[in-house]
Motif scaffolding. Structure first.
Motif, PDB file in Angstrom:
ATOM      1  N   ARG A  33       0.832  -1.210   0.000  1.00 24.88           N
ATOM      2  CA  ARG A  33       0.000   0.000   0.000  1.00 24.88           C
ATOM      3  C   ARG A  33       0.866   1.260   0.000  1.00 24.88           C
ATOM      4  NH1 ARG A  33      -4.201   2.614   4.376  1.00 24.88           N
ATOM      5  NH2 ARG A  33      -4.159   4.601   3.305  1.00 24.88           N
ATOM      6  N   PHE A  34       1.989   1.198   0.727  1.00 19.29           N
ATOM      7  CA  PHE A  34       2.801   2.411   0.911  1.00 19.29           C
ATOM      8  C   PHE A  34       4.106   2.405   0.115  1.00 19.29           C
ATOM      9  CE2 PHE A  34       0.373   2.043   4.953  1.00 19.29           C
ATOM     10  CZ  PHE A  34      -0.313   3.253   4.882  1.00 19.29           C
ATOM     11  N   VAL A 171      13.247  19.811   3.159  1.00 18.41           N
ATOM     12  CA  VAL A 171      11.999  19.573   3.904  1.00 18.41           C
ATOM     13  C   VAL A 171      12.115  20.242   5.269  1.00 18.41           C
ATOM     14  CG1 VAL A 171      10.471  17.836   4.896  1.00 18.41           C
ATOM     15  CG2 VAL A 171      11.674  17.339   2.760  1.00 18.41           C
ATOM     16  N   GLN A 173       9.967  20.592   9.048  1.00 16.28           N
ATOM     17  CA  GLN A 173       8.935  19.887   9.829  1.00 16.28           C
ATOM     18  C   GLN A 173       8.253  20.863  10.793  1.00 16.28           C
ATOM     19  OE1 GLN A 173      12.261  17.681  11.076  1.00 16.28           O
ATOM     20  NE2 GLN A 173      11.470  15.691  10.442  1.00 16.28           N
ATOM     21  N   SER A 236       1.014  17.477   2.869  1.00 18.06           N
ATOM     22  CA  SER A 236       0.093  17.071   3.939  1.00 18.06           C
ATOM     23  C   SER A 236      -1.135  16.414   3.323  1.00 18.06           C
ATOM     24  CB  SER A 236      -0.344  18.297   4.750  1.00 18.06           C
ATOM     25  OG  SER A 236      -1.245  17.906   5.764  1.00 18.06           O
ATOM     26  N   HIS A 237      -1.740  15.512   4.116  1.00 17.31           N
ATOM     27  CA  HIS A 237      -3.015  14.914   3.694  1.00 17.31           C
ATOM     28  C   HIS A 237      -4.170  15.532   4.456  1.00 17.31           C
ATOM     29  CE1 HIS A 237       0.350  12.055   3.721  1.00 17.31           C
ATOM     30  NE2 HIS A 237      -0.029  11.869   2.486  1.00 17.31           N
ATOM     31  N   ASP A 238      -3.827  16.422   5.378  1.00 15.28           N
ATOM     32  CA  ASP A 238      -4.816  17.017   6.275  1.00 15.28           C
ATOM     33  C   ASP A 238      -5.602  18.107   5.524  1.00 15.28           C
ATOM     34  OD1 ASP A 238      -6.156  18.410   8.237  1.00 15.28           O
ATOM     35  OD2 ASP A 238      -4.438  18.594   9.594  1.00 15.28           O
ATOM     36  N   MET A 263       1.624  14.526  -1.569  1.00 14.28           N
ATOM     37  CA  MET A 263       1.115  13.494  -0.647  1.00 14.28           C
ATOM     38  C   MET A 263       1.933  12.220  -0.831  1.00 14.28           C
ATOM     39  SD  MET A 263      -3.005  13.966  -0.598  1.00 14.28           S
ATOM     40  CE  MET A 263      -3.702  15.613  -0.746  1.00 14.28           C
TER      41      MET A 263
HETATM   42  P1  FDA Z   1      -2.297  14.025   9.695  1.00 11.56           P
HETATM   43  O1  FDA Z   1      -1.347  13.039  10.269  1.00 11.56           O
HETATM   44  O2  FDA Z   1      -3.097  14.853  10.617  1.00 11.56           O
HETATM   45  O3  FDA Z   1      -3.246  13.255   8.695  1.00 11.56           O
HETATM   46  C1  FDA Z   1      -4.366  13.864   8.057  1.00 11.56           C
HETATM   47  C2  FDA Z   1      -5.189  12.786   7.398  1.00 11.56           C
HETATM   48  O4  FDA Z   1      -4.427  12.156   6.372  1.00 11.56           O
HETATM   49  C3  FDA Z   1      -5.584  11.630   8.329  1.00 11.56           C
HETATM   50  O5  FDA Z   1      -6.754  11.926   9.020  1.00 11.56           O
HETATM   51  C4  FDA Z   1      -5.741  10.491   7.344  1.00 11.56           C
HETATM   52  O6  FDA Z   1      -6.951  10.604   6.644  1.00 11.56           O
HETATM   53  C5  FDA Z   1      -4.637  10.763   6.346  1.00 11.56           C
HETATM   54  N1  FDA Z   1      -3.391  10.080   6.747  1.00 11.56           N
HETATM   55  C6  FDA Z   1      -2.264  10.656   7.259  1.00 11.56           C
HETATM   56  N2  FDA Z   1      -1.304   9.734   7.465  1.00 11.56           N
HETATM   57  C7  FDA Z   1      -1.825   8.554   7.083  1.00 11.56           C
HETATM   58  C8  FDA Z   1      -1.326   7.233   7.048  1.00 11.56           C
HETATM   59  N3  FDA Z   1      -0.067   6.940   7.446  1.00 11.56           N
HETATM   60  N4  FDA Z   1      -2.133   6.254   6.591  1.00 11.56           N
HETATM   61  C9  FDA Z   1      -3.387   6.528   6.171  1.00 11.56           C
HETATM   62  N5  FDA Z   1      -3.935   7.765   6.176  1.00 11.56           N
HETATM   63  C10 FDA Z   1      -3.164   8.764   6.637  1.00 11.56           C
HETATM   64  N6  FDA Z   1       8.082  13.638   7.586  1.00 11.56           N
HETATM   65  C11 FDA Z   1       9.335  13.880   8.048  1.00 11.56           C
HETATM   66  O7  FDA Z   1       9.550  13.893   9.259  1.00 11.56           O
HETATM   67  N7  FDA Z   1      10.354  14.104   7.158  1.00 11.56           N
HETATM   68  C12 FDA Z   1      10.156  14.136   5.820  1.00 11.56           C
HETATM   69  O8  FDA Z   1      11.109  14.345   5.057  1.00 11.56           O
HETATM   70  C13 FDA Z   1       8.835  13.905   5.322  1.00 11.56           C
HETATM   71  N8  FDA Z   1       8.583  13.921   3.991  1.00 11.56           N
HETATM   72  C14 FDA Z   1       7.269  13.906   3.550  1.00 11.56           C
HETATM   73  C15 FDA Z   1       6.984  14.102   2.202  1.00 11.56           C
HETATM   74  C16 FDA Z   1       5.673  14.166   1.789  1.00 11.56           C
HETATM   75  C17 FDA Z   1       5.385  14.411   0.340  1.00 11.56           C
HETATM   76  C18 FDA Z   1       4.613  14.008   2.727  1.00 11.56           C
HETATM   77  C19 FDA Z   1       3.191  14.103   2.299  1.00 11.56           C
HETATM   78  C20 FDA Z   1       4.898  13.761   4.043  1.00 11.56           C
HETATM   79  C21 FDA Z   1       6.211  13.688   4.476  1.00 11.56           C
HETATM   80  N9  FDA Z   1       6.527  13.437   5.807  1.00 11.56           N
HETATM   81  C22 FDA Z   1       7.815  13.648   6.249  1.00 11.56           C
HETATM   82  C23 FDA Z   1       5.491  12.890   6.735  1.00 11.56           C
HETATM   83  C24 FDA Z   1       4.796  13.997   7.507  1.00 11.56           C
HETATM   84  O9  FDA Z   1       5.675  14.599   8.405  1.00 11.56           O
HETATM   85  C25 FDA Z   1       3.590  13.447   8.294  1.00 11.56           C
HETATM   86  O10 FDA Z   1       4.041  12.519   9.231  1.00 11.56           O
HETATM   87  C26 FDA Z   1       2.524  12.810   7.428  1.00 11.56           C
HETATM   88  O11 FDA Z   1       2.346  13.503   6.224  1.00 11.56           O
HETATM   89  C27 FDA Z   1       1.159  12.815   8.157  1.00 11.56           C
HETATM   90  O12 FDA Z   1       0.785  14.132   8.448  1.00 11.56           O
HETATM   91  P2  FDA Z   1      -0.415  14.906   7.696  1.00 11.56           P
HETATM   92  O13 FDA Z   1       0.058  16.299   7.440  1.00 11.56           O
HETATM   93  O14 FDA Z   1      -0.836  14.157   6.512  1.00 11.56           O
HETATM   94  O15 FDA Z   1      -1.544  15.068   8.767  1.00 11.56           O
END
Ligand code: FDA
Length: 318
Positions: A33-34, A171, A173, A236-238, A263
């Motif tokens: 999946r990932f 990147v 954080q 972000s997916h938020d 994402m």
């Molecule tokens: P949040 O965690 O609040 O999630 C919002 C919504 O997204 C959730 O309610 C759910 O629907 C969905 N979602 C999020 N994570 C999910 C999961 N694992 N499985 C299923 N659904 C999920 N971090 C870091 O420390 N160093 C880095 O270099 C990077 N690089 C990076 C690149 C890119 C393109 C992305 C999108 C993210 C990263 N990250 C990262 C990860 C980032 O720090 C963070 O941990 C994740 O994106 C989850 O945070 P959200 O902003 O999505 O919000």
């Protein structure tokens, strides 16, 4: 941030658990999946499909915390071959978007940053080799953010190479207290910053702990970047930051060629497609390789519901 996250990340450091979990084949649903697969051939198939769907890609060859010089050199060799293969892909036209649709993401700890002697200098030199090749192939490079003990060294490497490669991305954080100030410093002309929330287990001395605080920090950092002169990458997916980015772009007059949404592969696919269909630049971060354990455990920690899939895969194996 979910309350189980620190627990899951702490448990993931146990060597016994790691042995048990890495016994799961990469073909297991939860890994697939990932992660695009173990090989470059798997990855190229996935990248081709994503590009054909109107999305762009950033590819990560999985691996981190290398303590062996030969392994760091092997990682560089894999990135050079990867850039070759990515450069050969068809690049479907994306109306109104002129940035390279193909990028690689690199962790400096995989390039030797943690080697006991001259680690940061070795990682910088290795990144220079990758960037030189990427520049010839019209492929972008962005440096991932790892745990906070590496932030200063990683940003120093990015600054050192930006003179030669102005398009080199970094990147930041939002969970780190320092990041708003880093955003102000790095919002200059041409500066490419991928803003994410942060995925590691960090102490309260350096990082916000509560989900609401992290989102608030993200929104402050986002505003700095969107109002700046660089190229923000909204990772972000938020829905909260996604809508905020859309509003800020409309208010500031930043068109879809001047920022992008990003994402992770396997997360909110329908939302990725919706944003792309609306004319936005959308890039999907796609990891591949056999060293998927650290990456996968961070995805599990973000969302305990993913654990259920993982446990089913474990039971299925025994
Ligand atoms: P949040 O965690 O609040 O999630 C919002 C919504 O997204 C959730 O309610 C759910 O629907 C969905 N979602 C999020 N994570 C999910 C999961 N694992 N499985 C299923 N659904 C999920 N971090 C870091 O420390 N160093 C880095 O270099 C990077 N690089 C990076 C690149 C890119 C393109 C992305 C999108 C993210 C990263 N990250 C990262 C990860 C980032 O720090 C963070 O941990 C994740 O994106 C989850 O945070 P959200 O902003 O999505 O919000």
């Amino acid at each position: 941030m979910n309350p189980l996250r620190p627990l899951i990340l702490a448990a993931a450091e146990s060597p016994r658990l790691k042995r048990a979990l890495t016994g799961i084949p990469v073909t297991a649903d939860i890994v697939r999946r990932f992660v695009a697969g173990e090989t470059r051939i798997d990855l190229i198939g996935v990248a081709r499909t994503l590009l054909a769907s109107g999305r762009m890609v950033s590819v990560d060859f999985l691996g981190e915390n290398t303590t062996d010089r030969n392994q760091a050199d092997a990682t560089v060799a894999e990135y050079l071959a990867l850039i070759n293969d990515l450069a050969a892909l068809d690049r479907p036209a994306l109306p109104g978007i002129a940035v390279p649709p193909v990028e690689v993401s690199v962790k400096l700890s995989a390039l030797g940053q943690a080697l006991p002697v001259d680690g940061p200098a070795i990682a910088t030199e290795n990144l220079r080799i990758i960037c030189t090749k990427a520049a010839q192939a019209d492929v972008w490079v962005t440096v991932d953010a790892e745990d906070h003990t590496t932030t200063a060294a990683t940003l120093a490497t990015v600054r050192a190479l930006r003179g030669e490669f102005p398009w080199l991305g970094a990147v930041l954080q939002a969970y780190l207290h320092r990041t708003e100030s880093d955003c102000r410093e790095m919002a200059g002309p041409g500066s490419r910053i991928r803003l994410c929330k942060g995925a590691y287990r960090e102490p309260p001395e350096v990082a916000f702990q509560r989900a609401g605080e992290v989102t608030d920090s993200y929104l402050r950092c986002l505003e700095v970047l969107m109002r700046g002169e660089g190229y923000p990458m909204v990772a972000s997916h938020d829905p909260v930051p996604i809508v905020a980015a859309e509003d800020l772009a409309a208010r500031i007059g930043r068109g879809p060629d001047r920022f992008e949404y990003q994402m992770l592969y396997g997360i909110r696919d329908a939302e990725q497609l919706r944003l792309a269909a609306a004319g936005n630049a959308v890039r999907v971060y796609v990891p591949y390789g056999s060293q998927w354990y650290g990456y996968l455990t961070r995805r599990l920690a973000e969302r305990p519901a993913n654990l259920a899939f993982f446990l089913r895969a474990l039971v299925g194996k025994s």
